[in-house]
Design a protein around this motif. Sequence first.
Motif, mmCIF file in Angstrom:
data_model
loop_
_atom_site.group_PDB
_atom_site.id
_atom_site.type_symbol
_atom_site.label_atom_id
_atom_site.label_comp_id
_atom_site.label_asym_id
_atom_site.label_seq_id
_atom_site.Cartn_x
_atom_site.Cartn_y
_atom_site.Cartn_z
ATOM 1 N N GLU A 289 0.839 -1.196 0.000
ATOM 2 C CA GLU A 289 0.000 0.000 0.000
ATOM 3 C C GLU A 289 0.876 1.248 0.000
ATOM 4 O O GLU A 289 2.056 1.194 0.366
ATOM 5 N N ALA A 290 0.291 2.365 -0.424
ATOM 6 C CA ALA A 290 1.000 3.644 -0.443
ATOM 7 C C ALA A 290 0.474 4.539 0.669
ATOM 8 O O ALA A 290 -0.735 4.570 0.937
ATOM 9 N N VAL A 291 1.389 5.247 1.331
ATOM 10 C CA VAL A 291 1.023 6.221 2.361
ATOM 11 C C VAL A 291 1.814 7.500 2.102
ATOM 12 O O VAL A 291 2.863 7.489 1.456
ATOM 13 N N GLN A 292 1.303 8.597 2.602
ATOM 14 C CA GLN A 292 1.999 9.878 2.468
ATOM 15 C C GLN A 292 2.953 10.081 3.640
ATOM 16 O O GLN A 292 2.607 9.797 4.788
ATOM 17 N N LEU A 293 4.152 10.547 3.322
ATOM 18 C CA LEU A 293 5.120 10.874 4.359
ATOM 19 C C LEU A 293 4.887 12.295 4.850
ATOM 20 O O LEU A 293 4.308 13.124 4.125
ATOM 21 N N PRO A 294 5.332 12.605 6.069
ATOM 22 C CA PRO A 294 5.091 13.945 6.627
ATOM 23 C C PRO A 294 5.576 15.077 5.727
ATOM 24 O O PRO A 294 4.949 16.133 5.659
ATOM 25 N N GLY A 295 6.683 14.866 5.008
ATOM 26 C CA GLY A 295 7.207 15.924 4.155
ATOM 27 C C GLY A 295 6.548 16.025 2.790
ATOM 28 O O GLY A 295 6.961 16.833 1.953
ATOM 29 N N GLY A 296 5.547 15.182 2.551
ATOM 30 C CA GLY A 296 4.843 15.227 1.281
ATOM 31 C C GLY A 296 5.231 14.147 0.300
ATOM 32 O O GLY A 296 4.621 14.015 -0.757
ATOM 33 N N GLY A 297 6.268 13.385 0.623
ATOM 34 C CA GLY A 297 6.674 12.301 -0.262
ATOM 35 C C GLY A 297 5.738 11.110 -0.147
ATOM 36 O O GLY A 297 4.853 11.055 0.720
ATOM 37 N N ARG A 298 5.948 10.132 -1.024
ATOM 38 C CA ARG A 298 5.122 8.932 -1.028
ATOM 39 C C ARG A 298 5.964 7.732 -0.590
ATOM 40 O O ARG A 298 7.076 7.538 -1.069
ATOM 41 N N LEU A 299 5.396 6.946 0.312
ATOM 42 C CA LEU A 299 6.037 5.722 0.774
ATOM 43 C C LEU A 299 5.155 4.547 0.373
ATOM 44 O O LEU A 299 3.974 4.496 0.730
ATOM 45 N N VAL A 300 5.728 3.612 -0.369
ATOM 46 C CA VAL A 300 5.003 2.413 -0.775
ATOM 47 C C VAL A 300 5.580 1.228 -0.006
ATOM 48 O O VAL A 300 6.772 0.932 -0.109
ATOM 49 N N HIS A 301 4.733 0.566 0.760
ATOM 50 C CA HIS A 301 5.164 -0.618 1.499
ATOM 51 C C HIS A 301 4.974 -1.851 0.624
ATOM 52 O O HIS A 301 3.927 -2.027 -0.012
ATOM 53 N N ASN A 302 5.979 -2.726 0.608
ATOM 54 C CA ASN A 302 5.913 -3.984 -0.141
ATOM 55 C C ASN A 302 6.711 -5.015 0.656
ATOM 56 O O ASN A 302 7.853 -5.322 0.334
ATOM 57 N N TYR A 303 6.096 -5.563 1.708
ATOM 58 C CA TYR A 303 6.805 -6.507 2.569
ATOM 59 C C TYR A 303 5.812 -7.464 3.223
ATOM 60 O O TYR A 303 4.607 -7.290 3.125
ATOM 61 N N GLY A 304 6.365 -8.489 3.883
ATOM 62 C CA GLY A 304 5.541 -9.459 4.587
ATOM 63 C C GLY A 304 5.187 -10.665 3.737
ATOM 64 O O GLY A 304 4.112 -11.251 3.891
ATOM 65 N N HIS A 305 6.128 -11.092 2.855
ATOM 66 C CA HIS A 305 5.834 -12.147 1.888
ATOM 67 C C HIS A 305 6.092 -13.558 2.421
ATOM 68 O O HIS A 305 5.940 -14.525 1.668
ATOM 69 N N GLY A 306 6.483 -13.684 3.668
ATOM 70 C CA GLY A 306 6.663 -14.998 4.274
ATOM 71 C C GLY A 306 7.641 -15.849 3.490
ATOM 72 O O GLY A 306 8.737 -15.419 3.156
ATOM 73 N N GLY A 307 7.232 -17.083 3.186
ATOM 74 C CA GLY A 307 8.100 -17.996 2.448
ATOM 75 C C GLY A 307 7.850 -17.976 0.956
ATOM 76 O O GLY A 307 8.273 -18.899 0.257
ATOM 77 N N ALA A 308 7.189 -16.932 0.439
ATOM 78 C CA ALA A 308 6.812 -16.910 -0.974
ATOM 79 C C ALA A 308 7.316 -15.671 -1.709
ATOM 80 O O ALA A 308 6.792 -15.327 -2.760
ATOM 81 N N GLY A 309 8.342 -15.017 -1.177
ATOM 82 C CA GLY A 309 8.822 -13.794 -1.821
ATOM 83 C C GLY A 309 9.229 -14.001 -3.264
ATOM 84 O O GLY A 309 8.864 -13.214 -4.150
ATOM 85 N N VAL A 310 9.985 -15.057 -3.538
ATOM 86 C CA VAL A 310 10.408 -15.338 -4.904
ATOM 87 C C VAL A 310 9.198 -15.630 -5.783
ATOM 88 O O VAL A 310 9.101 -15.170 -6.922
ATOM 89 N N THR A 311 8.246 -16.364 -5.237
ATOM 90 C CA THR A 311 7.091 -16.810 -6.005
ATOM 91 C C THR A 311 6.214 -15.646 -6.459
ATOM 92 O O THR A 311 5.656 -15.681 -7.555
ATOM 93 N N VAL A 312 6.072 -14.623 -5.648
ATOM 94 C CA VAL A 312 5.173 -13.514 -5.998
ATOM 95 C C VAL A 312 5.917 -12.242 -6.373
ATOM 96 O O VAL A 312 5.305 -11.189 -6.562
ATOM 97 N N ALA A 313 7.239 -12.309 -6.503
ATOM 98 C CA ALA A 313 8.044 -11.090 -6.637
ATOM 99 C C ALA A 313 7.599 -10.199 -7.786
ATOM 100 O O ALA A 313 7.455 -8.971 -7.622
ATOM 101 N N TRP A 314 7.380 -10.777 -8.967
ATOM 102 C CA TRP A 314 7.039 -9.938 -10.131
ATOM 103 C C TRP A 314 5.636 -9.371 -10.029
ATOM 104 O O TRP A 314 5.390 -8.225 -10.436
#
Length: 326
Positions: A289-314
């Motif tokens: 998901e994307a969230v706004q940073l205090p300075g106005g920038g954008r932060l996109v979170h992409n984590y928490g893939h457990g044991g399937a990071g390679v499998t869903v990476a693309w």
Amino acid sequence: MSGSRGGGGGNAEVIVVGGGVIGLTTAVVLAESGHRVGVWTRDPVARTTSAVAGALFWPYRIEPARLVGGWLEHSLSRYEPLARRPEETGVRLVAGLMADTPLDGPGSWSSRIPGLREARPDELPASVGQALRATVPLIDMPVHLRYLKERLRAAGGTVQRRTVTGFAEPAAEAPVVIDCTGLGARELAADASVYPVRGQVVVVENPGIDEWFVSSLPGPAGTTYVMPHPYGVLLGGTTTEHSWDLGPDPAEARDIIARCARIHPALAGARVLEHRVGLRPARPGVRLEAVQLPGGGRLVHNYGHGGAGVTVAWGCARDAARLATA
């Protein structure tokens, strides 16, 4: 964001924090779309958690199910062409058995796997009552991570060794930051729902095995897998939740070899080449998901893939890139 190339130095449009398979794949997708991308990684790419993965294309310990299917289908469509150049990409299409899994168990994405079927009784090891037979990508992660790194550089991106204590640091240098920090998100994103699932594996000389085998049952020692790679056969494994211990356990190693030898007896006497331990970055569901940073920038979170990071990476990289450039 503009579409100009050249992600070197301090003029990146996007900084990806994290140099594992999720971070590098996300950076490649963005850079090849024409954006200036820099990757900041605390650890050398070759020493990230991704580097020790068995890396069979099959979902494991990942949610939410409603999104995973789409990520899987997209990722499979990207890995299949890479398997035409295995020495360069580390990706091979390999046949094998997924035990204890009904034919309708994997979900709709499995319709994309050519020839997926119930294994015949004569194809099953003596101790296995049921399995699916499939040919899917099996990825040599040290080779694949090098390939992604070079592909990123060819697209104008950069990789820097850099440790951060907060996302304000990369946000000071780029308008968009993508958080691919895996377990690091527990501190950096103040997300207490992220936790480690310790996995220990043993690499042995290959006594002549050319197919993979996986059996997943409940419990910390319930996952048994045999994955033939160019560097040897990777034997697993363990799934110890909330353990941060990166030291190999000799007793666990012996148990892993014994379990795998029940599938392939020749493994009992195979010479041990290496012991590896990795901490899977688990979470109740992937955070994308994307969230706004205090300075106005954008932060996109992409984590928490457990044991399937390679499998869903693309698939996750595609969605993260959309969020980054929306």
